[in-house]
Write a protein that holds these residues in place. Structure first.
Motif, mmCIF file in Angstrom:
data_model
loop_
_atom_site.group_PDB
_atom_site.id
_atom_site.type_symbol
_atom_site.label_atom_id
_atom_site.label_comp_id
_atom_site.label_asym_id
_atom_site.label_seq_id
_atom_site.Cartn_x
_atom_site.Cartn_y
_atom_site.Cartn_z
ATOM 1 N N THR A 133 -27.672 57.818 92.065
ATOM 2 C CA THR A 133 -28.745 57.123 92.788
ATOM 3 C C THR A 133 -29.854 56.742 91.830
ATOM 4 O O THR A 133 -30.203 57.492 90.918
ATOM 5 C CB THR A 133 -29.300 57.975 93.949
ATOM 6 O OG1 THR A 133 -30.266 57.201 94.669
ATOM 7 C CG2 THR A 133 -29.961 59.256 93.460
ATOM 8 N N SER A 134 -30.368 55.560 92.029
ATOM 9 C CA SER A 134 -31.450 55.045 91.199
ATOM 10 C C SER A 134 -32.045 53.853 91.923
ATOM 11 O O SER A 134 -31.831 53.654 93.116
ATOM 12 C CB SER A 134 -30.931 54.642 89.811
ATOM 13 O OG SER A 134 -32.007 54.280 88.957
ATOM 14 N N PHE A 135 -32.779 53.068 91.178
ATOM 15 C CA PHE A 135 -33.339 51.835 91.699
ATOM 16 C C PHE A 135 -32.572 50.661 91.116
ATOM 17 O O PHE A 135 -31.799 50.821 90.168
ATOM 18 C CB PHE A 135 -34.827 51.758 91.345
ATOM 19 C CG PHE A 135 -35.614 52.918 91.878
ATOM 20 C CD1 PHE A 135 -36.114 52.888 93.173
ATOM 21 C CD2 PHE A 135 -35.828 54.050 91.116
ATOM 22 C CE1 PHE A 135 -36.808 53.971 93.693
ATOM 23 C CE2 PHE A 135 -36.525 55.140 91.629
ATOM 24 C CZ PHE A 135 -37.014 55.096 92.918
ATOM 25 N N ASP A 136 -32.773 49.484 91.669
ATOM 26 C CA ASP A 136 -32.153 48.280 91.119
ATOM 27 C C ASP A 136 -32.931 47.920 89.859
ATOM 28 O O ASP A 136 -33.984 47.280 89.915
ATOM 29 C CB ASP A 136 -32.202 47.147 92.142
ATOM 30 C CG ASP A 136 -31.452 45.916 91.679
ATOM 31 O OD1 ASP A 136 -31.309 45.719 90.446
ATOM 32 O OD2 ASP A 136 -31.021 45.128 92.524
ATOM 33 N N ASN A 137 -32.438 48.375 88.726
ATOM 34 C CA ASN A 137 -33.229 48.332 87.506
ATOM 35 C C ASN A 137 -33.449 46.924 86.950
ATOM 36 O O ASN A 137 -34.496 46.639 86.377
ATOM 37 C CB ASN A 137 -32.592 49.236 86.454
ATOM 38 C CG ASN A 137 -32.622 50.689 86.875
ATOM 39 O OD1 ASN A 137 -33.622 51.176 87.380
ATOM 40 N ND2 ASN A 137 -31.508 51.385 86.695
ATOM 41 N N GLU A 138 -32.467 46.050 87.113
ATOM 42 C CA GLU A 138 -32.699 44.664 86.686
ATOM 43 C C GLU A 138 -33.760 44.015 87.569
ATOM 44 O O GLU A 138 -34.569 43.208 87.096
ATOM 45 C CB GLU A 138 -31.395 43.872 86.704
ATOM 46 C CG GLU A 138 -30.450 44.252 85.574
ATOM 47 C CD GLU A 138 -29.259 43.319 85.462
ATOM 48 O OE1 GLU A 138 -29.377 42.138 85.859
ATOM 49 O OE2 GLU A 138 -28.210 43.778 84.964
ATOM 50 N N GLU A 139 -33.764 44.380 88.852
ATOM 51 C CA GLU A 139 -34.792 43.857 89.751
ATOM 52 C C GLU A 139 -36.180 44.352 89.339
ATOM 53 O O GLU A 139 -37.170 43.630 89.482
ATOM 54 C CB GLU A 139 -34.486 44.261 91.184
ATOM 55 C CG GLU A 139 -35.473 43.729 92.212
ATOM 56 C CD GLU A 139 -35.524 42.215 92.278
ATOM 57 O OE1 GLU A 139 -36.563 41.685 92.729
ATOM 58 O OE2 GLU A 139 -34.542 41.543 91.885
ATOM 59 N N VAL A 140 -36.254 45.575 88.824
ATOM 60 C CA VAL A 140 -37.529 46.073 88.298
ATOM 61 C C VAL A 140 -38.035 45.142 87.206
ATOM 62 O O VAL A 140 -39.191 44.708 87.212
ATOM 63 C CB VAL A 140 -37.379 47.503 87.740
ATOM 64 C CG1 VAL A 140 -38.637 47.914 86.975
ATOM 65 C CG2 VAL A 140 -37.114 48.491 88.864
ATOM 66 N N GLY A 141 -37.163 44.809 86.245
ATOM 67 C CA GLY A 141 -37.562 43.922 85.151
ATOM 68 C C GLY A 141 -37.930 42.537 85.641
ATOM 69 O O GLY A 141 -38.900 41.929 85.157
#
Length: 368
Positions: free
Chosen positions: A145-153
């Motif tokens: 589980t994590s966040f949508d990391n590309e969306e963070v960028g």
């Protein structure tokens, strides 16, 4: 802990945890099809977090995960915890200790996602399921589980372009990315570049060792020297800790009123945002991420599948179709502080508005 009472499922940040397939179907690790005998609430959970320079891990992640595990097991689970303090070798030793202590499941936020691979394999060989938390570690991971990391960028890059406005095409910025040992950092960078490339000139770009604010400060000083203090229109900072070091360097050089991004919604960053020192941060619902990790860990320890929890599937360099939950993110600016970190109970208005920040809060209507 009162912050753990966050309304996790409320509002636009809610993530559906509807089933889309069980761990058996997903095949996240080669042993996922072998169900251990069902266990009761007397389980043993290992929790390994990567570092303590970033405020979130000790302030939010650990207590939230521990609280949820206790709730899910009627207070009967034993939780063993350690923090690697940004030392990959130390974290490998900590995994060994968890194996020796015969934990039933391990929640692991890796210092170095690749270096930890052998340790993950050793845990799997010992019959211990591993939940990759926040960072996708290599090896036979059972859940993630994590966040949508590309969306963070992308969110950070879009905010920076918004702040620069029409002058973006004639401006240059500095990019301060995270540590190369963190797979999330590469995803943040990829997302940011997808938005920034061709829209603004990138004068200098750095991968910041250990996500260190001190290293970010030194890199920013080098960028100012190389580019000239009047030639920098904004700074992409991958997280709030580094943003603090960057802003210190900017102030020392007499540079003010340029947008700086961030991530993690740290209290110090929120206070910099309301006083126009930092333009934005990325707010990520740690309570939701922590709750999902706890649910996954307890289910795996009890021999249950993840069909009712995991919606998504992701793959790493060494495992495919890992049952996963990706939590959405929000761009945090001074306009939505009331509706995000205050509404969700991360901070109170009194905490944000303490001391010299009271007048800024009054002006923005924070807490009112």
């Amino acid at each position: 802990m009162r912050r753990a009472a966050v309304a996790i499922a409320a509002g636009a940040m809610a993530v559906s945890l509807a089933a889309c397939g069980s761990a058996e179907e997903a095949g996240g690790d080669k042993d996922a099809t072998s169900k251990p005998a069902a266990k009761g609430d007397n389980i043993k959970v290992g929790l390994l977090l990567p570092e303590n320079k970033t405020a979130r891990y000790e302030k939010f992640d650990r207590p939230l995960i521990e609280k949820k595990i206790k709730e899910l097991t009627n207070g009967k689970a034993e939780i063993q915890y350690n923090n690697a303090r940004q030392d990959a070798n130390l974290q490998a030793q900590q995994v060994d200790t968890m194996i020796t202590n015969k934990v039933d499941v391990l929640i692991l936020d890796a210092v170095d996602a690749k270096a930890i691979k052998n340790s993950v394999q050793k845990a799997a060989d010992a019959g211990i399921k591993v939940v990759a938390y926040d960072r996708l570690a290599e090896g036979p991971i059972s859940a993630y589980t994590s966040f949508d990391n590309e969306e963070v960028g992308r969110t950070q890059g879009e905010a920076l372009l918004e702040a620069l406005g029409a002058k973006a095409k004639d401006s240059q910025i500095v990019m301060m990315n995270g540590s190369i040992t963190d797979p999330n950092a590469a995803q943040f960078k990829k997302g940011a570049h997808s938005v920034l490339d061709g829209k603004v000139k990138i004068g200098k770009e750095y991968d910041t060792k250990e996500w260190s604010p001190d290293n970010a400060n030194a890199n920013m000083e080098a960028a100012i020297t190389a580019l000239g203090k009047n030639k920098i229109a904004g700074v992409y900072s991958a997280n709030d800790g580094m943003a603090g070091g960057i802003i210190t360097a900017l102030k020392a050089a007499g540079i003010a009123d340029i947008p700086v991004t961030g991530q993690d919604a740290e209290l110090a960053a929120v206070q910099r945002i309301i006083t126009d020192q930092q333009f934005m941060s990325v707010y990520k619902s740690y309570p939701q991420e922590a709750e999902v990790a706890a649910e996954m860990a307890v289910a795996l320890a009890k021999g249950e599948d993840l069909g009712a929890i995991a919606k998504d599937k992701v793959s790493s360099g060494s495992a495919k179709d890992i049952p996963s939950v990706l939590v959405p993110v929000i761009s945090l600016t001074k306009e939505n502080i009331n509706d995000t970190v205050i509404k969700d109970g991360i901070y109170t208005a009194d905490e944000i508005c303490a001391g010299n920040y009271k007048s800024a809060c009054t002006k923005l209507g924070i807490g009112g």
